[in-house]
Design a protein around this motif. Sequence first.
Motif, PDB file in Angstrom:
ATOM      1  N   MET A 140       0.818  -1.196  -0.004  1.00 24.29           N
ATOM      2  CA  MET A 140       0.264  -0.009  -0.263  1.00 24.29           C
ATOM      3  C   MET A 140       0.560   1.349   0.196  1.00 24.29           C
ATOM      4  O   MET A 140       1.663   1.082   0.559  1.00 24.29           O
ATOM      5  N   LYS A 141       0.318   2.322  -0.626  1.00 23.63           N
ATOM      6  CA  LYS A 141       0.696   3.501  -0.448  1.00 23.63           C
ATOM      7  C   LYS A 141       0.279   4.495   0.324  1.00 23.63           C
ATOM      8  O   LYS A 141      -1.201   4.461   0.602  1.00 23.63           O
ATOM      9  N   HIS A 142       1.304   5.374   0.913  1.00 24.01           N
ATOM     10  CA  HIS A 142       0.437   6.040   1.974  1.00 24.01           C
ATOM     11  C   HIS A 142       0.845   7.688   1.363  1.00 24.01           C
ATOM     12  O   HIS A 142       1.773   8.266   1.036  1.00 24.01           O
ATOM     13  N   ILE A 143      -0.091   8.253   0.994  1.00 26.05           N
ATOM     14  CA  ILE A 143       0.172  10.070   0.477  1.00 26.05           C
ATOM     15  C   ILE A 143      -0.812  10.564   1.383  1.00 26.05           C
ATOM     16  O   ILE A 143      -1.465  10.733   1.694  1.00 26.05           O
ATOM     17  N   PHE A 144       0.349  11.704   2.126  1.00 24.81           N
ATOM     18  CA  PHE A 144      -0.030  13.127   2.834  1.00 24.81           C
ATOM     19  C   PHE A 144      -0.620  14.297   2.166  1.00 24.81           C
ATOM     20  O   PHE A 144       0.112  14.266   1.263  1.00 24.81           O
ATOM     21  N   ILE A 145      -1.574  14.314   2.104  1.00 21.46           N
ATOM     22  CA  ILE A 145      -2.827  15.619   1.864  1.00 21.46           C
ATOM     23  C   ILE A 145      -2.301  16.915   2.553  1.00 21.46           C
ATOM     24  O   ILE A 145      -2.867  16.744   3.768  1.00 21.46           O
ATOM     25  N   VAL A 146      -1.652  17.813   2.396  1.00 15.17           N
ATOM     26  CA  VAL A 146      -1.028  18.267   3.498  1.00 15.17           C
ATOM     27  C   VAL A 146      -2.005  20.394   3.184  1.00 15.17           C
ATOM     28  O   VAL A 146      -1.206  19.984   2.065  1.00 15.17           O
ATOM     29  N   ASN A 147      -2.506  20.117   3.958  1.00 14.61           N
ATOM     30  CA  ASN A 147      -3.252  21.989   4.092  1.00 14.61           C
ATOM     31  C   ASN A 147      -2.223  22.346   5.081  1.00 14.61           C
ATOM     32  O   ASN A 147      -1.608  22.500   5.756  1.00 14.61           O
ATOM     33  N   PRO A 148      -1.503  23.957   4.281  1.00 14.70           N
ATOM     34  CA  PRO A 148       0.241  23.513   4.304  1.00 14.70           C
ATOM     35  C   PRO A 148      -0.706  25.139   5.296  1.00 14.70           C
ATOM     36  O   PRO A 148       0.333  25.849   6.448  1.00 14.70           O
ATOM     37  N   ALA A 149      -2.216  25.754   5.631  1.00  9.34           N
ATOM     38  CA  ALA A 149      -1.905  26.859   6.563  1.00  9.34           C
ATOM     39  C   ALA A 149      -2.803  26.019   8.042  1.00  9.34           C
ATOM     40  O   ALA A 149      -2.974  27.058   8.788  1.00  9.34           O
ATOM     41  N   ILE A 186       4.490  17.094   9.482  1.00 10.06           N
ATOM     42  CA  ILE A 186       4.480  15.638   8.957  1.00 10.06           C
ATOM     43  C   ILE A 186       5.731  15.211   8.455  1.00 10.06           C
ATOM     44  O   ILE A 186       5.995  13.755   8.891  1.00 10.06           O
ATOM     45  N   PHE A 187       6.991  16.330   7.557  1.00  5.74           N
ATOM     46  CA  PHE A 187       7.896  15.595   7.230  1.00  5.74           C
ATOM     47  C   PHE A 187       8.553  15.255   9.294  1.00  5.74           C
ATOM     48  O   PHE A 187       9.426  14.665   8.570  1.00  5.74           O
ATOM     49  N   SER A 197       5.542   6.059   1.180  1.00  3.04           N
ATOM     50  CA  SER A 197       5.345   7.088   0.950  1.00  3.04           C
ATOM     51  C   SER A 197       5.351   8.534   0.522  1.00  3.04           C
ATOM     52  O   SER A 197       6.214   8.403  -0.250  1.00  3.04           O
ATOM     53  N   GLU A 198       4.755   9.992   0.188  1.00  3.04           N
ATOM     54  CA  GLU A 198       4.647  10.767  -0.285  1.00  3.04           C
ATOM     55  C   GLU A 198       3.981  12.169   0.658  1.00  3.04           C
ATOM     56  O   GLU A 198       2.940  11.291   0.906  1.00  3.04           O
ATOM     57  N   VAL A 199       4.728  13.228   0.399  1.00  2.89           N
ATOM     58  CA  VAL A 199       3.415  14.763   0.738  1.00  2.89           C
ATOM     59  C   VAL A 199       3.145  15.052  -0.390  1.00  2.89           C
ATOM     60  O   VAL A 199       4.507  15.519  -1.316  1.00  2.89           O
ATOM     61  N   TYR A 200       1.621  15.441  -0.168  1.00  3.38           N
ATOM     62  CA  TYR A 200       1.436  16.562  -1.439  1.00  3.38           C
ATOM     63  C   TYR A 200       0.790  17.734  -0.835  1.00  3.38           C
ATOM     64  O   TYR A 200       0.512  17.517   0.282  1.00  3.38           O
ATOM     65  N   THR A 218      -4.545   2.133  -2.013  1.00  3.93           N
ATOM     66  CA  THR A 218      -3.226   3.856  -1.346  1.00  3.93           C
ATOM     67  C   THR A 218      -4.304   3.804  -0.670  1.00  3.93           C
ATOM     68  O   THR A 218      -5.360   4.879  -0.132  1.00  3.93           O
ATOM     69  N   ARG A 219      -3.499   5.143   0.900  1.00  2.00           N
ATOM     70  CA  ARG A 219      -4.244   5.680   1.437  1.00  2.00           C
ATOM     71  C   ARG A 219      -3.624   7.017   1.502  1.00  2.00           C
ATOM     72  O   ARG A 219      -2.756   7.416   1.645  1.00  2.00           O
ATOM     73  N   PHE A 220      -4.270   7.502   2.032  1.00  2.00           N
ATOM     74  CA  PHE A 220      -4.672   9.201   1.534  1.00  2.00           C
ATOM     75  C   PHE A 220      -4.661  10.173   3.066  1.00  2.00           C
ATOM     76  O   PHE A 220      -5.847   9.374   3.811  1.00  2.00           O
ATOM     77  N   TYR A 221      -4.225  10.765   3.902  1.00  2.00           N
ATOM     78  CA  TYR A 221      -4.482  11.067   5.029  1.00  2.00           C
ATOM     79  C   TYR A 221      -4.554  12.778   4.941  1.00  2.00           C
ATOM     80  O   TYR A 221      -4.357  13.718   4.296  1.00  2.00           O
TER      81      TYR A 221
END
Length: 300
Positions: free
Chosen positions: A1-10, A20-21, A33-36, A59-62
């Motif tokens: 499984m791939k782990h993708i972190f959806i980050v609100n920068p605010a 997160i990093f 994993s990767e960060v968006y 894929t799991r989105f965080y």
Amino acid sequence: MKHIFIVNPASGQGKAPEIIFGSLSSLPSDIESEVYITRGKGDGERHIREYLAGHTEQTRFYACGGDGTVHEVVNGMAPFPQASFAVYPCGSGNDFVKCFGSCESMLDLPALTTGEERTIDLMKVNDRFCVNICHFGFDSYVAAKMNEVRKNKLIGGKNAYTTGVALGLLNAMKNSAVITADGETMCSGDFLLCTIANGKYVGGKYKCAPDALVDDGLLDICVASPVSRLTFLRLVKYYADGSHLTDPRFKSFLRSKKCKHAEISAAEGFCISLDGEVVSMPHAVIDVVPRAVRFCCPKV
């Protein structure tokens, strides 16, 4: 499984990307994993849809932010069976995750990535999905004002909901719509507020739907008739602790039931809040979508 972190920068007072990093370094090396980092409203949803259209692997989105980020993630991944989601709650509003325990438990990233998945319901509101609460009237006015003052250091942040309520007491004590639930008319005219719930909490501390379950295939609707400001202030603490559905003091002006379908018709410009995101929607058709998505949280 791939782990993708959806980050609100605010989120996290602008520190969410750094948090997160930093947290990713605690994960085992075999976790892919990767960060968006989102670039504006709707960008996270767009990115998820585009990614899943070209990838079939699990894929799991965080959702790394508040309830607005959760709303975007859910609307991006819901149509795709290969996707699941989790929440890393670092926003100012984290109501949805309270159905599964404390926000603090979700901040243990190794426990979150190795957690248990469960299948939960969603609400379909016209062409949008909603995972926690759909509300309107007094509540949507409050949500709109919350969004306006959120960045204000004095009256925003954790005080934003209280500020919204104070403004609502001045300007939003009486609203008008026709509201039906499974064919039963719950309101035809003036009302104070209405919540249609999959989750339990709104506004950080208000247990608006104490009997709601995220996986029972039902929605919990509650409609309050207009009351005086004095009555509102006298009883709001019972609304906060979730005792309003059984407290006899609410009986004369509160109606509630479980349903699978609801409709709202109102004048142009009428606003509805979907997981805290306020949209103009004078007519809404709301249906429960049973067992619609997979949600992951740490093992108990």
